[in-house]
Design a protein around this motif. Structure first.
Motif, PDB file in Angstrom:
ATOM      1  N   LYS A 190      60.959  18.987  20.343  1.00 28.89           N
ATOM      2  CA  LYS A 190      60.109  19.909  21.081  1.00 28.89           C
ATOM      3  C   LYS A 190      59.796  19.369  22.470  1.00 28.89           C
ATOM      4  O   LYS A 190      60.063  18.199  22.774  1.00 28.89           O
ATOM      5  CB  LYS A 190      58.800  20.168  20.323  1.00 28.89           C
ATOM      6  CG  LYS A 190      58.972  20.942  19.017  1.00 28.89           C
ATOM      7  CD  LYS A 190      57.633  21.175  18.353  1.00 28.89           C
ATOM      8  CE  LYS A 190      57.787  21.977  17.064  1.00 28.89           C
ATOM      9  NZ  LYS A 190      58.118  23.390  17.362  1.00 28.89           N
ATOM     10  N   GLU A 191      59.203  20.212  23.262  1.00 23.97           N
ATOM     11  CA  GLU A 191      58.752  19.831  24.598  1.00 23.97           C
ATOM     12  C   GLU A 191      57.716  18.711  24.497  1.00 23.97           C
ATOM     13  O   GLU A 191      56.834  18.738  23.642  1.00 23.97           O
ATOM     14  CB  GLU A 191      58.135  21.039  25.284  1.00 23.97           C
ATOM     15  CG  GLU A 191      57.447  20.751  26.604  1.00 23.97           C
ATOM     16  CD  GLU A 191      56.675  21.949  27.099  1.00 23.97           C
ATOM     17  OE1 GLU A 191      56.266  21.923  28.277  1.00 23.97           O
ATOM     18  OE2 GLU A 191      56.476  22.910  26.336  1.00 23.97           O
ATOM     19  N   ASP A 192      57.868  17.721  25.356  1.00 23.71           N
ATOM     20  CA  ASP A 192      56.901  16.625  25.415  1.00 23.71           C
ATOM     21  C   ASP A 192      56.596  16.358  26.890  1.00 23.71           C
ATOM     22  O   ASP A 192      57.415  15.795  27.610  1.00 23.71           O
ATOM     23  CB  ASP A 192      57.477  15.380  24.746  1.00 23.71           C
ATOM     24  CG  ASP A 192      56.489  14.214  24.725  1.00 23.71           C
ATOM     25  OD1 ASP A 192      55.389  14.326  25.308  1.00 23.71           O
ATOM     26  OD2 ASP A 192      56.820  13.176  24.116  1.00 23.71           O
ATOM     27  N   LEU A 193      55.431  16.759  27.333  1.00 19.52           N
ATOM     28  CA  LEU A 193      55.073  16.630  28.745  1.00 19.52           C
ATOM     29  C   LEU A 193      55.000  15.185  29.206  1.00 19.52           C
ATOM     30  O   LEU A 193      55.074  14.907  30.408  1.00 19.52           O
ATOM     31  CB  LEU A 193      53.741  17.332  29.003  1.00 19.52           C
ATOM     32  CG  LEU A 193      53.723  18.846  28.754  1.00 19.52           C
ATOM     33  CD1 LEU A 193      52.331  19.400  28.989  1.00 19.52           C
ATOM     34  CD2 LEU A 193      54.744  19.548  29.639  1.00 19.52           C
ATOM     35  N   LYS A 194      54.890  14.241  28.260  1.00 20.28           N
ATOM     36  CA  LYS A 194      54.814  12.826  28.615  1.00 20.28           C
ATOM     37  C   LYS A 194      56.190  12.169  28.713  1.00 20.28           C
ATOM     38  O   LYS A 194      56.298  11.020  29.142  1.00 20.28           O
ATOM     39  CB  LYS A 194      53.962  12.084  27.587  1.00 20.28           C
ATOM     40  CG  LYS A 194      52.510  12.544  27.544  1.00 20.28           C
ATOM     41  CD  LYS A 194      51.734  11.754  26.504  1.00 20.28           C
ATOM     42  CE  LYS A 194      50.272  12.211  26.460  1.00 20.28           C
ATOM     43  NZ  LYS A 194      49.491  11.471  25.432  1.00 20.28           N
ATOM     44  N   ASN A 195      57.224  12.885  28.309  1.00 16.75           N
ATOM     45  CA  ASN A 195      58.578  12.334  28.305  1.00 16.75           C
ATOM     46  C   ASN A 195      59.483  13.201  29.165  1.00 16.75           C
ATOM     47  O   ASN A 195      59.812  14.323  28.799  1.00 16.75           O
ATOM     48  CB  ASN A 195      59.104  12.266  26.870  1.00 16.75           C
ATOM     49  CG  ASN A 195      60.516  11.714  26.787  1.00 16.75           C
ATOM     50  OD1 ASN A 195      61.092  11.252  27.784  1.00 16.75           O
ATOM     51  ND2 ASN A 195      61.098  11.761  25.596  1.00 16.75           N
ATOM     52  N   ARG A 196      59.913  12.702  30.311  1.00 12.94           N
ATOM     53  CA  ARG A 196      60.725  13.502  31.236  1.00 12.94           C
ATOM     54  C   ARG A 196      62.142  13.733  30.725  1.00 12.94           C
ATOM     55  O   ARG A 196      62.888  14.527  31.296  1.00 12.94           O
ATOM     56  CB  ARG A 196      60.765  12.843  32.611  1.00 12.94           C
ATOM     57  CG  ARG A 196      61.477  11.504  32.687  1.00 12.94           C
ATOM     58  CD  ARG A 196      61.275  10.876  34.060  1.00 12.94           C
ATOM     59  NE  ARG A 196      61.980   9.612  34.224  1.00 12.94           N
ATOM     60  CZ  ARG A 196      63.187   9.504  34.773  1.00 12.94           C
ATOM     61  NH1 ARG A 196      63.810  10.582  35.198  1.00 12.94           N
ATOM     62  NH2 ARG A 196      63.769   8.329  34.901  1.00 12.94           N
ATOM     63  N   PHE A 197      62.539  13.037  29.638  1.00 13.64           N
ATOM     64  CA  PHE A 197      63.856  13.245  29.059  1.00 13.64           C
ATOM     65  C   PHE A 197      63.820  14.148  27.830  1.00 13.64           C
ATOM     66  O   PHE A 197      64.810  14.285  27.126  1.00 13.64           O
ATOM     67  CB  PHE A 197      64.499  11.899  28.693  1.00 13.64           C
ATOM     68  CG  PHE A 197      64.785  11.029  29.882  1.00 13.64           C
ATOM     69  CD1 PHE A 197      65.795  11.359  30.769  1.00 13.64           C
ATOM     70  CD2 PHE A 197      64.036   9.882  30.111  1.00 13.64           C
ATOM     71  CE1 PHE A 197      66.059  10.560  31.867  1.00 13.64           C
ATOM     72  CE2 PHE A 197      64.295   9.081  31.200  1.00 13.64           C
ATOM     73  CZ  PHE A 197      65.308   9.414  32.092  1.00 13.64           C
ATOM     74  N   SER A 256      62.054  20.568  28.144  1.00 11.44           N
ATOM     75  CA  SER A 256      60.906  20.981  28.951  1.00 11.44           C
ATOM     76  C   SER A 256      60.410  22.364  28.545  1.00 11.44           C
ATOM     77  O   SER A 256      59.519  22.915  29.182  1.00 11.44           O
ATOM     78  CB  SER A 256      61.254  20.965  30.444  1.00 11.44           C
ATOM     79  OG  SER A 256      62.260  21.897  30.715  1.00 11.44           O
ATOM     80  N   ASP A 257      61.003  22.924  27.486  1.00 12.43           N
ATOM     81  CA  ASP A 257      60.530  24.193  26.930  1.00 12.43           C
ATOM     82  C   ASP A 257      60.979  24.245  25.475  1.00 12.43           C
ATOM     83  O   ASP A 257      62.026  23.708  25.120  1.00 12.43           O
ATOM     84  CB  ASP A 257      61.104  25.379  27.717  1.00 12.43           C
ATOM     85  CG  ASP A 257      60.348  26.662  27.451  1.00 12.43           C
ATOM     86  OD1 ASP A 257      60.508  27.211  26.341  1.00 12.43           O
ATOM     87  OD2 ASP A 257      59.600  27.103  28.327  1.00 12.43           O
ATOM     88  N   ASN A 258      60.192  24.894  24.628  1.00 11.55           N
ATOM     89  CA  ASN A 258      60.526  24.971  23.213  1.00 11.55           C
ATOM     90  C   ASN A 258      61.439  26.137  22.858  1.00 11.55           C
ATOM     91  O   ASN A 258      61.901  26.238  21.724  1.00 11.55           O
ATOM     92  CB  ASN A 258      59.241  25.070  22.372  1.00 11.55           C
ATOM     93  CG  ASN A 258      58.471  23.770  22.343  1.00 11.55           C
ATOM     94  OD1 ASN A 258      59.056  22.694  22.447  1.00 11.55           O
ATOM     95  ND2 ASN A 258      57.162  23.857  22.227  1.00 11.55           N
ATOM     96  N   VAL A 259      61.706  27.013  23.805  1.00  7.56           N
ATOM     97  CA  VAL A 259      62.538  28.185  23.528  1.00  7.56           C
ATOM     98  C   VAL A 259      63.996  27.857  23.852  1.00  7.56           C
ATOM     99  O   VAL A 259      64.350  27.646  25.005  1.00  7.56           O
ATOM    100  CB  VAL A 259      62.066  29.407  24.338  1.00  7.56           C
ATOM    101  CG1 VAL A 259      62.921  30.617  24.013  1.00  7.56           C
ATOM    102  CG2 VAL A 259      60.600  29.686  24.057  1.00  7.56           C
ATOM    103  N   ILE A 260      64.832  27.817  22.820  1.00  2.33           N
ATOM    104  CA  ILE A 260      66.251  27.499  22.976  1.00  2.33           C
ATOM    105  C   ILE A 260      67.048  28.769  22.713  1.00  2.33           C
ATOM    106  O   ILE A 260      67.075  29.283  21.594  1.00  2.33           O
ATOM    107  CB  ILE A 260      66.703  26.402  21.985  1.00  2.33           C
ATOM    108  CG1 ILE A 260      65.767  25.193  22.061  1.00  2.33           C
ATOM    109  CG2 ILE A 260      68.152  26.019  22.261  1.00  2.33           C
ATOM    110  CD1 ILE A 260      65.753  24.495  23.378  1.00  2.33           C
ATOM    111  N   TYR A 261      67.732  29.268  23.736  1.00  2.00           N
ATOM    112  CA  TYR A 261      68.490  30.510  23.606  1.00  2.00           C
ATOM    113  C   TYR A 261      69.943  30.278  23.192  1.00  2.00           C
ATOM    114  O   TYR A 261      70.524  31.091  22.487  1.00  2.00           O
ATOM    115  CB  TYR A 261      68.484  31.267  24.944  1.00  2.00           C
ATOM    116  CG  TYR A 261      67.324  32.202  25.133  1.00  2.00           C
ATOM    117  CD1 TYR A 261      66.071  31.902  24.607  1.00  2.00           C
ATOM    118  CD2 TYR A 261      67.469  33.384  25.840  1.00  2.00           C
ATOM    119  CE1 TYR A 261      65.000  32.751  24.791  1.00  2.00           C
ATOM    120  CE2 TYR A 261      66.403  34.250  26.025  1.00  2.00           C
ATOM    121  CZ  TYR A 261      65.164  33.926  25.501  1.00  2.00           C
ATOM    122  OH  TYR A 261      64.113  34.782  25.679  1.00  2.00           O
TER     123      TYR A 261
END
Length: 326
Positions: free
Chosen positions: A300-307, A310-315
């Motif tokens: 999932k998205e983790d704002l503390k980890n730049r790798f 950056s969004d939980n929606v996977i198309y």
């Protein structure tokens, strides 16, 4: 990401496109983000393709994008001879002549890399039907067929310059029971999933799609089969919009449900089988399931980890095994 790291898996999310470096230890997943900073024309990427030269192509709501590992070049999907075009691109396929088939909201265009030109596919069936609607998927098989799924029309097939058309479901119900997914098996089988009308399989001898009714096919009644992927030479995996997973054995017709933590309570978007792993793109993150052990991860998205994502929606999920760009 260093230049020596090979890009293994491509993931598409709601706002950004991610290139994932798949660590073989299966303990860490790192995502490098591609966005407008390198020239991507739209954050809404609907399809991905790697061509035979190793270049990456991204179909967006604002044109076609080519990525060489460093920057993105934007191309407008426009036929200059006919003065017609459409930049809402939802499907890409490369044929054996290295031409790109580009599916848009209003028909199919072929891009010629040598001349950097597009031309609209205007071929019609013997009955005068043409693929002039929204194109969701384009794929090919080893027999030289090119298949295109148009949810509001059905399925089209090109072979040796001739076009065939298959409505799949009845005309009066196509808006409610429209075809939603297509998959070409390595052995040549072509499967089409629908919304509520079940699963269909192509019969090459009769040149038609037949309703799959054997085994436990009743499982698909009133379900939206939103994605189909190959597991191996004789099995495919099917995902419904409501998060149900099924394995279909082509030889026996047997259909069994595959359970995971997100079953029946996530919004499923896309499936990809990668070796013995199943990658599931959802509205609630990315699930990765080891099909042998049943072990699963949810990224999932983790704002503390730049790798991280950056969004939980996977198309959309795409595997590019030979990419070594960037």
């Amino acid at each position: 990401m260093s230049k020596t790291v090979k890009i293994q898996t491509l993931l598409l999310a709601l706002l950004f496109l991610y290139i994932s470096s798949y660590i073989q230890a299966r303990e860490h997943f790192a995502f490098s983000h591609i966005n407008g900073n390198v020239g991507l024309s739209s954050g809404n990427v609907k399809t991905i393709l790697q061509d035979s030269w190793g270049l990456m192509w991204f179909g967006t709501k604002n044109g076609l994008n080519r990525y060489d590992g460093y920057s993105v070049k934007h191309l407008d999907c426009y036929d200059r001879q006919r003065h017609i075009g459409n930049n809402n691109i939802g499907a890409l396929y490369e044929d054996d002549q290295q031409q790109l088939w580009v599916g848009t909201d209003r028909g199919i265009y072929i891009f010629h890399p040598t001349t950097a030109t597009f031309h609209l596919v205007v071929t019609k069936t013997a009955g005068g039907v043409s693929p002039d609607n929204w194109v969701q998927e384009i794929c090919g098989d080893k027999r030289g067929n090119v298949w295109a799924l148009l949810p509001d029309m059905g399925v089209f097939r090109w072979h040796a310059g001739t076009m065939s058309y298959y409505r799949i479901t009845q005309k009066r119900g196509i808006k409610k029971q429209n075809p939603t997914s297509i998959c070409v098996q390595p052995g040549g089988d072509v499967l089409v999933g629908t919304a509520s009308a079940g699963l269909f399989r192509y019969d090459a001898r009769a040149e038609c799609f037949n309703y799959v009714y054997e085994g436990d096919a009743f499982h698909f009644k009133n379900k939206n089969i939103i994605s189909i992927c190959n597991e191996n030479a004789d099995n495919v995996l099917l995902g419904t919009e409501s998060g149900e997973l099924y394995r279909y054995h082509l030889s026996t017709g047997k259909i069994t449900e595959v359970f995971f933590s997100g079953s029946r309570h996530i919004f499923l978007r896309d499936l990809l089988c990668l070796n013995n792993e199943l990658w599931i793109g959802t509205q609630q993150g990315l699930y990765i399931i080891d099909l042998k052990t049943g072990i699963e991860r949810c990224l999932k998205e983790d704002l503390k980890n730049r790798f991280s994502l950056s969004d939980n929606v996977i198309y959309y999920i795409y595997h590019a095994p030979t990419v070594a760009l960037g």
